[in-house]
Every structure is written in structure tokens, then in C-alpha cells.
Design a protein around this motif. Sequence first.
Motif, PDB file in Angstrom:
ATOM      1  N   ALA A  11      -4.524  46.816  80.186  1.00  0.00           N
ATOM      2  CA  ALA A  11      -5.073  48.145  80.495  1.00  0.00           C
ATOM      3  C   ALA A  11      -4.219  49.324  81.049  1.00  0.00           C
ATOM      4  N   PRO A  12      -2.877  49.113  80.573  1.00  0.00           N
ATOM      5  CA  PRO A  12      -2.185  49.995  81.337  1.00  0.00           C
ATOM      6  C   PRO A  12      -2.828  51.899  81.808  1.00  0.00           C
ATOM      7  N   GLN A  50      -2.002  55.511  83.447  1.00  0.00           N
ATOM      8  CA  GLN A  50      -1.277  56.530  83.419  1.00  0.00           C
ATOM      9  C   GLN A  50      -1.450  58.434  83.968  1.00  0.00           C
ATOM     10  N   LEU A  51      -2.232  57.865  85.096  1.00  0.00           N
ATOM     11  CA  LEU A  51      -3.246  58.635  85.723  1.00  0.00           C
ATOM     12  C   LEU A  51      -1.951  59.867  86.777  1.00  0.00           C
ATOM     13  N   ALA A 104     -13.183  57.802  87.549  1.00  0.00           N
ATOM     14  CA  ALA A 104     -12.825  58.616  87.038  1.00  0.00           C
ATOM     15  C   ALA A 104     -12.033  58.412  85.808  1.00  0.00           C
ATOM     16  N   ALA A 105     -11.034  58.562  85.685  1.00  0.00           N
ATOM     17  CA  ALA A 105     -10.143  58.658  85.561  1.00  0.00           C
ATOM     18  C   ALA A 105      -9.587  57.171  84.614  1.00  0.00           C
ATOM     19  N   VAL A 160     -12.818  55.151  83.752  1.00  0.00           N
ATOM     20  CA  VAL A 160     -13.649  55.625  82.903  1.00  0.00           C
ATOM     21  C   VAL A 160     -13.061  56.282  81.798  1.00  0.00           C
ATOM     22  N   VAL A 161     -12.853  56.875  82.157  1.00  0.00           N
ATOM     23  CA  VAL A 161     -12.034  58.186  80.613  1.00  0.00           C
ATOM     24  C   VAL A 161     -10.894  57.164  79.769  1.00  0.00           C
ATOM     25  N   GLU A 162     -10.080  56.340  80.575  1.00  0.00           N
ATOM     26  CA  GLU A 162      -9.392  56.401  80.298  1.00  0.00           C
ATOM     27  C   GLU A 162      -9.945  54.747  79.107  1.00  0.00           C
ATOM     28  N   LEU A 217     -11.059  56.388  76.143  1.00  0.00           N
ATOM     29  CA  LEU A 217      -9.434  56.296  74.881  1.00  0.00           C
ATOM     30  C   LEU A 217      -9.609  55.031  74.371  1.00  0.00           C
ATOM     31  N   LEU A 272     -11.956  53.931  72.085  1.00  0.00           N
ATOM     32  CA  LEU A 272     -11.692  54.716  70.781  1.00  0.00           C
ATOM     33  C   LEU A 272     -10.586  54.126  69.820  1.00  0.00           C
ATOM     34  N   LEU A 330     -17.747  57.365  75.833  1.00  0.00           N
ATOM     35  CA  LEU A 330     -17.397  58.062  77.090  1.00  0.00           C
ATOM     36  C   LEU A 330     -18.906  57.802  77.617  1.00  0.00           C
ATOM     37  N   ARG A 361      -4.503  64.511  84.854  1.00  0.00           N
ATOM     38  CA  ARG A 361      -4.004  64.168  83.731  1.00  0.00           C
ATOM     39  C   ARG A 361      -3.949  62.344  84.132  1.00  0.00           C
ATOM     40  N   VAL A 362      -4.205  62.266  82.873  1.00  0.00           N
ATOM     41  CA  VAL A 362      -4.505  60.468  81.637  1.00  0.00           C
ATOM     42  C   VAL A 362      -3.835  60.121  80.614  1.00  0.00           C
ATOM     43  N   VAL A 408      -8.405  65.446  83.022  1.00  0.00           N
ATOM     44  CA  VAL A 408      -9.401  64.380  82.865  1.00  0.00           C
ATOM     45  C   VAL A 408     -10.606  64.777  83.455  1.00  0.00           C
TER      46      VAL A 408
END
Lengths: 260, 927
Positions: free
Chosen positions: A133-134, A136-137, A158-159, A161-163, A166, A169, A227, B30-31, B37
Amino acid sequence: MNSPVVTESGGEGRIFATTRWSLILTSTDLEDDDQKARQALSELCRLYWRPIFSFVCRRGHSTQDAQDLTQDFFVMILEGKWLERADPNRGRFRSLLLKSLGNFLNDAAIKRQARKRGGEVQFVAWDEWMAEAPSQLTVSRQALESWPAEHLFDLRWAATVVEQALRRLREECESQGRLRAFEVLRACLGAEREDVSYPELAQTLGVTDTTVKRLVHRLRQRYRSLLRDEITDTVADPAEVDDEIRHLCGILATNNNETP
Amino acid sequence: MKGFSPGLSDSIASGIANPPQCRDCGSSSRVGGGLCVRCLLQAGLEPDDECAPELLMSAFAEITLADKNWRLGNYEILGEIGRGGMGVIYRARQRHSRRIVAVKRVLGYHADSHETLARFRREAQAAASLDHPNILPIYEVSESEEGLPFFSMKFAPGGSLQEASSALRDEPRQCVALVAKVARAVHHAHGQGILHRDLKPGNILLDGRGEPLVSDFGLAKWLDTTSDLTRTLTIFGTPGYIAPEQSTGLAEQLSPAADVYSLGAILFDLVAGRPPFLGSHALSVIRQASESPAPKLRSLSRLADRDLETICARCLEREPSARYASARDLAEDLERWLEGRPIVARPVSPAVRAWRWSVRNPKLAVSFAACILLGTVALLRHNQNRELAARVREQALAHHSVGVLPFLDLDAVGPDKAATTSLGGGLVAMLEKMGPARVLLLQGIPATYAGGGSPADLREAGQHAKTRTILTGTTRKTPSGKRIAIRLMDASTGDALFSQSFEEESILRGNSDELVSVAGSIYSLLNAQELKSVSETARDPGLVNEQTRDLIVAGRDLSFRYKVDDYDRAIICFEKAIALEPASPIAHAYLSAALSSRCHFENSPGYLERAEREAEEALRLRPNLPEAHRALAGINQGRNRRLALEEHFQSIEYGGLEYRGASAIGGVFQNLGRPDLALRWFDLARHWEVRRGETDSRIGDCWADLGDDTRAEQAYLRAADLHPEMPYGWLGICRLRLLNRQFDEARKVWAKHCEPLGSFGEVKQMQAQIEFFARNFGPAAELYSHLSKVDPSGGAQFYSGISYESALDRLNWKAEGDTLPASLSERIARRRGSVQTAPDEPDILYQLAVDESLAGQTEPALGHLRSAMNAGWLEYQATLLDPRFDKIANDSHFKEILNTVRDRISSMRAAVLSQNHEQEIADNSER
């Protein structure tokens, strides 16, 4: 307390599903339950190691020490009776973790001298986790250098969770052989609305504008589901999801040169 | 706290100076893919309904942009990590373990022969055998379904030193610690005899903890896209980090010092922020590196101290022997620096510096010997680790290694011991004067290896002798003396690297100018890093272009089948290849061969002319191309046998022996009435038969011609056993019975063994011949008429040369005094014309004799019969039986001619048998 019915976390049938966190909270001492709870906990740790690590680093520890401390923290959580020592108010996984982490580091400072550095014993497979799970924040350097550790923890959370959403998905699309389509449409998910050019996308995908719009709509919907799934997994009650999202958004609103 | 160090911490977040703000929400976090984000989070709050996966998939169903399952061996490709001069690196998942790995591919250009792939495998496996905590582990070396090799290795999540270098700029201690670890890893590899040769920040990866992992040991050449390597400038490595001696293209005495240089350059780069030498293009960087001393570290970085500067300077010395003797020495000094202890390296005073440089003056380097000598001595003197030096010298010797196979005497069809000794010996002495070289005269190997044999033979010889190249050649007598041809080949692929022929014997003398020049050319070829770059075959545009290469290979395969259609398809393949690559000599040569081979099926006159033009074109594009000579031999096989022979020999001189050439030469000698020589060539051919048993029937024919029925029958039976689907073995046996007047036996054999294979034209011809010779004229006439309807002008190519026309002429005699059929007179006239232009072709003379005999023209017939026999027609037994000669058979001269032939054959046979006997004794004694 009744043992809740356990199904696959997230997904349909939300009514019956148990979030990972609620599973952990409600686990009894029965062996079966306990094992599932541990399993759930270790999965959560695996997802959220980055916020923990960043917190420890931000607290001033060297990378090497931070690794050791993070590892020790995981050991404590997964093998010990962490929950029993935690705040009876339970609350969300994130906040609980943060609190425990703070306490742990304070304790660790005292106990560090006595602890032996085992060297090779590592159950935290950093490289594998990073490979799987790389991340890239990118954030502003100022934020990275000036924000307090708790703030960075939440940011990184937060990052994550979002990653994670994604990634799931992406995997869903990949498993149906639609990875390339996903890559093309990915930008629509969070980018500024005006930037999305439906005619261009339609051309790349070889379909009509209408089809693309419909697809993007569905993609956003599916992303939203995933999400919310991710966040649900870390709260005890699905009703708390919105609140958690708002909290994290709040963290991100203060940025650039401002210090909260 | 200061900025984060590279590695694990970077996976938390990357901080950038002035990140753009999201237009919707103002956040600057940003990711991947630049997605904001906060907006991504807020999307979770939107009042949109949610969506089950099926709904999404059904929406996707409208798009046809599906993925192909991208697999390479056992790995699912997930995406690209990087791309550049190194080829493409992918992130992949191993199928069974689900582990994430990195996969690197060998570029298509290199992957065009089994030998290349095998060598890549060996080298990758050597690199994979390196086991050290700071060397990136290679997991698996494998091939994709298409045969493209690749290898998988640990996925290094921290990226490479190149990306991390900016973060390290202000941390000299970290840089030094890192380089020290890398140096130890490199030293470990040196201990295994593996030089890296391409160390640079891009090759040093970082794991999650920021630990360095060195990758691509010794594999730079496989991953380098700069395929345009000329002979004089074989540069590997990235300018800026490679040692100057590596790039000057002279006789390299590459040593661990080259890697030490690179390590110094990397350290310099990390601390100073740029490599020691910069330039707008590679050549200028390299020139600077070899001409000027490296800049001082402290002039570019305030954080470096004097000791660090000294360490760097010592690594970057232009004279390899002035650098650290080993990577370990460098690591130790770096560690001393970190510990605050005094370092070992001393700054060099300007005077000494000047002296050192003059020793390495480029002008001196023109003489190979001087340069190497200095290098060797200096290296040995300074090198504390003798074992290491020995290992590297061993590598150098292996690099310049030649195995000498015996030269082949084309006249005797056997090894030419005298030439081998004098030429081989002379070259050994010459080459070893030029530098480290290992030249071995290979002894005790079978005679079939003389002259080079097949690629498989060469590989075996090369492995046996442990040499990189094989040298051999041929000798033969010519009207003007002796002709000697020399060839140097890549042992692993069989590609010719060098070939030259000499008309005089001076080459055999020890110190002749020719010998020196040949040795010089050979030595400079051996300097090539990669023999492929100097191989003519490998550079044929038709083979370099992947598309045409496929066409050529396919065409070649089709050219060796049995049906006309296949030949036509082969011709189309070659034509297509030529359309794409008109300058490919090999495509033209192969097309020529296919065209002329097709003529053997159907007489298509235009084809022969076209074949000739194609062969000429091939020779124009590359003089001496062996395949073109072979094509010319094929073209002339039927009409000018001596020319065919000459072309065959030239093809061997320039390209070595192979099955079809040897077999074809055997055929030519058979036609020229030398079954003794033919046997020798067939024996050679049999050694490399692709399918066992192909040559046996022809060997049978030779023994039959020599009058040794027992051996002939043995050979025919062998052919029949190994190839029951072919009639040639049994046809031969039929013929033996026939010539012994055992007509019923012949019929029995025919009925039992030949008739089932009736689709072959020769089977029907044999049936007709049996009846004809048995004087069973009724059935014979029927059979020949039938044959004649199918192919009116055929029949002359088979045993006894019975053309259907002439048979029918004989069979249609009514009585004495008949007028001659017009066709017969016409044929006679025509053949007389042919004989004028080709006075030495046995079959033309024989056919003329037949026709004249049919016409009752006794004197001319006898004369031409005698000429035919002298030119090589040996079938005297058949002539005795042949009803076509009835009109002259009673003449005493007739019997006399035939007896002469019989006697000649007897003595030939005796000579062959006694020579075989001697050979056996000789072979036994040599073992």
C-alpha cells in the motif's frame, strides 16, 4: 452484552454488518470472539501504521527509534489487554489510538533504558506494508515541520482513509478487468469539478458524453460507499461516520502557513 | 527537528515548499494523482446515494476498454515504477505468494538467440547469487511466454538514491554512512568476481528504513538501450559516474578500482549536489574525466571537511592504481571518518600528481602492450589483495580467450595438422604479446570438429576449453598454390566475428606481416565488451529489425520442407522481409536459395535468373557472405558442377561447415564420379544430421557406385529403418537387385516396400526401370507412357538417367530400317549444342551418347560414352543392362570402355577401404 453477528465488514447489508471496531469493542473472552477481535485489530493496525509512525517521529525520535517504538506499541496493542486499560468511554478507534499512543510514549521514555533491542525480531514487515500500500501524500513543508504531532496524526489518518478507499475501488475495477478505465477516470473523483472534461474522457474511452457522465457518477457513488465503509470500520456506530469525516476535514482546512 | 531523512519517514508524507491549493476547498494536501485529500473526504458527505459494485460494473460494461491480463511469467504486472535508459521496471505481484516485487525486463534487442538468453540467465543468476544485506536480492530469473527474459527482485519502497539525494544534501554524515555500506556490498561482490561497472545513484535503491540496496550488478549491458555500439567506443555506465579507463575503449584492464571510482563519484554527488564532471553530452563528460583532475569537494560544499575531500579525491584519481585498492578499503576509511578517527588516505602533492598523470599519457596507450604492462604491474604492486587481483586477471584472460580448432583440409576432407600447428602456434605467440590472452590449441577432439562444424559443436568446444571465442579455418590447393581461410567465432552463438582468406602460404610463417595484422584484428575484437556488437551477423539489418527477423526465420524453416507450396511461402516471407529491409544481405541470400531450390521441384527458368540476381545483390551488400556463396552453389548445382564446388568451398571458407553444405558437396562429388570423396563429405554431414537417416541413402549410393554391395545394402537398410516414410532406402535395394539381374527379387522388394510409398515419383520410375531392364517391354512401355504424360521431359534425374523420351523411343522401335523420329534428331542436335558449352558435364555427355546410340550413330555414341565416363559417369553395370544401347552393345569398344570404368572403380574402392582401415587405426591410437 450480546455478541453481534459477524459478517464481512463493509459492503451491503450494512444493517447486519459489524464494523471492525465495534467487533473489537464488543468481543468477549470467548476464544472464537477473541480471535476474531484480534484479527480485526491487527488488520486495523496494518492499515493505520503510518499515522502512528508519523506521530512518534514528530515527537522527536530518530527513524530507528521510531521503528522500535511503533513496533513495541503494536505489540502492546495486539498482545496485551489494551482495551481494558483504555478509556471506558470507548469512542472512535482513531482517538483512542492517539490517546494510547501518547501515554505509551510517555511510559516508554521511562522504560527505554531497560528494554533490550532485540535486533532481528520484527513482526512489522515495513517493506511489505509499504509495497502493498504505497502512499503518495504531499503536504506543505511548513505543515510538516510546524504542526503538532496530534495534528499530523490526524492528517495522516485522513490520507490513509482516502487512499485506502481509492485502493479498494481500484481493486474492484481491476478484478473486473477495468483497471485502465479506472486509471482514466480516477481524476474525476476528487479534482476540481471544472477540470473534468467529459468530451475528452468520452473520446479516450470510446463512448458518448452521456455514457461517461453516467460512469463518472457511478464511480463517485461507489467511491463514496467505499470511503464510508473505511470510516465505519473505525467507529463504533455507523451514525458517527459523518462526524468523523467532518472532524478530519476540519483538520485539513487549516493548512499552508497557518498553525492551528 | 530538521528535515526527514529518506526512507521510512518519506512514506509518511513528502513536504514541498509551495504546494498549489485546491480550487474547491483551499487545502494543499494531496494524494497520488494530485487528488485533494479534503475534497476526497468531503465526497463522503455528499447526499448522493451510494452504489453497489454491480451497478458500477454494469456501467463499465458499456466501455470496451478492457485490460489484458498483463503477466510476465509468474508475475502480475501492476504498473510501471520507472523507465529510462535502463529499460522498464515494473511493480508486480508474485502469483502464488502474492508478494509485491519489482520486475525488470531485458530489452527485445538482445533477446534474439538462445545463446544470448542463456548467457543472460547465467549472468543474472550470478548476480542473484550475491547474498549481502546491502545488495538487492534477485528472486527469480525467468522467461516470459514469448521467451523474453526478465528477473524479479525485492521491491524497494524507498525509491533510489537519485530521488533521495536532495534530502541528503545537508546530511554529510548520512551520506557517508550510506556510501560506506554500499562500498562494503560492492566489495562483497568483487570477492565473488563480479564487478558492477555501472554504479550510480539510480542503481542504489532504498528500502523502507532507508538502508541502501545495490542493484544490477554486472547487468548493465543487458538493460542498456544504447544499442548503437561501435567497435571503438563501447561505453557502459553513466557518464559522470564511470571510471575514465572504462570509457576509453582501449584494452581495458578493468579492475575493482573502476567501481571505487564510481563510489567516489556518488559520494561527491551526494555531498556536493552534483557529480564531479558535468557536460552537455556524454562524450564531453568522459573527456573531461580523463583529462582533468576532479574538482575539490570543498569547493562545492561547505559541509565537507578536509578528510572527506581527501577520501573523495582518492576515489576519483584518474590512475586506477592510485585509488583505494579495494572497496573495502574505502568503506573502512569512511567508517574511520564517521568515528572521528584519522583516515588512511593522504592528499597527493602536486608534483606526484603530475608524475602519475604522465605515466598514463594517452599517447602511450596506442601501444597495447605498454599500457597493459603498466596497468598490470601497477595494479599488482598496489593491490594488497592478491586474491582479488588474481580473480580479476582471470576475468581478463577469460575475456580474451580463443580456442583453436583444427583447420580443415577441404581436399582431403580431414584435419590439416600441419597448418593448424603452424598457424595456430603463430597466432598464440602473437596474441599473447598483445596483452592478457589465453589461446588454446584444442587437442584430442574428433575430426568432425575441424573447420568449425555446427554451432552446437562450437559451443561445446568453447565450453570444453572455457574460451569465449573459437578460431579455425580451412586450407585447400588452388592452381596458384594454397588457399588458407581463417575464421574467428563467438563460441556461444557461432556468429562469425572475423574471416579472411589468404592466397599464399606466408600466413603460415611465424612473423609475417599478415600474421601480425590478423592477430591485431583479432585482439581488438576480443576487447569488445559484448561480442555481439562486433558480430557481422548480429548487425544484419534484417536480423536487427524484429519484424523482418521473424519473417526470415519463418522463411528459412519453410525452405527445408518437401512441398512446392512451402517454398512458395518461403519466398513470400523473404520478399516481405526485403521490402522492409532492402539492405539485408542475408534476406537476399536466403531468397536466392529458396528460388533455386524451388527449381528442383518444378523447372521454372525465370527463377534461376532471379536467384542469381538475388545472390549477386547479397554479395554486393556484403562481400564474402557465406550464405550468398551457398546460394550460388545451389544455383549451379545442375549446370556447372565445378563452379558449384568452388562456391561451396568459398561458403565454407567464410562461414564454416554445416549439414546442408557438406551434404550438397557430397552430391556434387557423386555427380563428378568421385564417390570416394563424396563419402567423406557425407560422413561429415551425417555428424550433424538434423534428422537421423537423411544421409544414409546417399551413402548407400556411394557404396553402390564403388561396387561394394554389402556396404551399400547396409546403408540403404539403415535409411529405410530410420525413415520408413521415405522410399529411398528400399529403392536403393531394388536397384542393387536389378543391377545383379535378380529381376524377380527386385520386383518383390518393390511390391512389398516401395509400392506403398507410391506417391513418390521415383517409386514409379523404379517400377518402369525394372521392367525395362528385364526386357519386359510391354509393361515397360505402358509405365513409361504413363510417366511421360505426367512429365514429358522427366526421368533423367533418376538412377541410370533414363529419360522417358529416350525410353519410349527405344520401346517404340518397330523394326530395323525405320526412319528416326524427328524428336530424336532434334534432341541429338540440341544436346550436341549443350556439350559445346559444357564439355565436362557427365550427364549431358551420357544423354547424348544414349541418343546417338538410339539413332545408331555408333562412333559418336562411343566417343561421347567414353567422355561421359571420364567426366565421372560411373554406372557401368546399368549401361550393360540398358536396352537403349542395344545398337552399339556388340562393339568391342563398348565393352572396353565399360571395363576401364570397372577397373577404375575397383581401385577407387580398394583405396577407400584401405584408407578407412588406416583411419581406424589412427583414431584408436590417438584415444
